[in-house]
Design a protein around this motif. Structure first.
Motif, short mmCIF file in Angstrom:
data_model
loop_
_atom_site.label_atom_id
_atom_site.label_comp_id
_atom_site.label_asym_id
_atom_site.label_seq_id
_atom_site.Cartn_x
_atom_site.Cartn_y
_atom_site.Cartn_z
N HIS A 89 -4.30 4.72 -24.19
CA HIS A 89 -5.12 4.70 -22.99
C HIS A 89 -5.58 3.26 -22.76
N THR A 90 -5.92 2.95 -21.53
CA THR A 90 -6.25 1.58 -21.15
C THR A 90 -7.75 1.38 -21.06
N GLU A 91 -8.22 0.31 -21.68
CA GLU A 91 -9.61 -0.12 -21.58
C GLU A 91 -9.62 -1.63 -21.35
N LYS A 92 -10.17 -2.04 -20.21
CA LYS A 92 -10.27 -3.47 -19.88
C LYS A 92 -8.91 -4.16 -20.01
N SER A 93 -7.90 -3.54 -19.41
CA SER A 93 -6.54 -4.09 -19.32
C SER A 93 -5.82 -4.14 -20.66
N GLN A 94 -6.36 -3.50 -21.69
CA GLN A 94 -5.68 -3.45 -22.98
C GLN A 94 -5.43 -2.00 -23.36
N THR A 95 -4.34 -1.78 -24.10
CA THR A 95 -3.96 -0.43 -24.51
C THR A 95 -4.47 -0.13 -25.91
N TYR A 96 -5.17 0.99 -26.04
CA TYR A 96 -5.69 1.43 -27.32
C TYR A 96 -5.09 2.78 -27.69
N LEU A 97 -5.01 3.03 -28.99
CA LEU A 97 -4.52 4.30 -29.52
C LEU A 97 -5.62 4.99 -30.29
#
Length: 242
Positions: A89-97
């Protein structure tokens, strides 16, 4: 450990066929010569499997960095493969798992987990970090991985701050090429995860799930060791919710 700068230690690289699967009955030896030979062949095959070097090309492996124990999330540093429409999912233009996503991808041999400034994790370290000492999280992962292996698309719910948070909840979608994680639509099934020692989901919880996901089937799963059983809730009247 693998050797070479273009390799990493994630999946087995074997020549020849894998040992055949054997059920519990096949492993019960009654003393006959044929049974003992079959069991010996089975154990020899798996001993060979476990002794082999685990290798895969880094060209096919994504890399995620474990952020912190507090957040529990992993930052995707290197993205490889065409499966990212179903993970992260995306948070502040970065992808997290989420941990269950990273651990499952690592088990599939397409993910390498690293610490900040550290080397790659083994699967044992990932299990120890994400699941050890947290039985409910282990059961949650068991259900998640079981559904993924069956081909379903599985997501965590996005909770509105005004809504109460229902723990151990999974949103399940049937396989579809047109799926978009940014706008997935209503799930086909909503599943809560419990154990045999926990009570049936409270009527208020089931009612809230029905209100929140009116077009989805509500199920609850019971995890008992390695066994997972799914139960459907078809009629609210059966639970005396009306």
């Amino acid at each position: 450990m693998a050797s070479g700068e273009n390799e990493t230690h994630l999946v087995f690289n074997l020549e020849g066929a894998l040992p055949a699967k054997m059920g519990q009955k096949s492993l019960n030896v009654g003393g006959t010569k044929d049974e003992e030979e079959r069991l010996s062949s089975f154990l020899t095959g798996y001993q060979f499997l476990l002794s082999k070097e685990r290798q895969t090309s880094k060209r096919n492996v994504s890399v995620a960095e474990y952020c912190s124990q507090e957040s529990g999330k992993l930052l995707l540093k290197v993205k490889k493969g065409g499966h990212w429409n179903y993970y992260g999912h995306t948070e502040k233009s970065q992808t997290y798992l989420y941990p269950e996503e990273a651990l499952y991808l690592q088990e599939c041999g397409v993910m390498e987990i690293v610490s900040t400034g550290g080397g790659p994790w083994t699967i044992q370290k990932a299990y120890h970090t994400f699941l050890r000492g947290n039985k409910s999280q282990l059961q949650y992962y068991q259900v998640y991985a079981d559904l993924k292996r069956s081909g379903y698309i599985v997501q965590r719910p996005t909770v509105n701050p005004s809504e109460s948070q229902i723990p151990h909840l999974l949103l399940v979608y049937k396989p579809q090429k047109s799926f978009k994680k940014t706008s997935p639509g209503p799930p086909d099934t909503v599943i809560t995860v419990t154990s045999p020692h926990e009570c049936f989901p409270l009527p208020s919880t089931v009612r809230e799930l029905r209100d929140r996901y009116p077009n989805s089937q509500v199920q609850y799963s019971i995890v008992n060791g390695k066994d997972i059983t799914y139960y459907s809730i078809y009629h609210l009247d059966a639970l005396r919710l009306t």
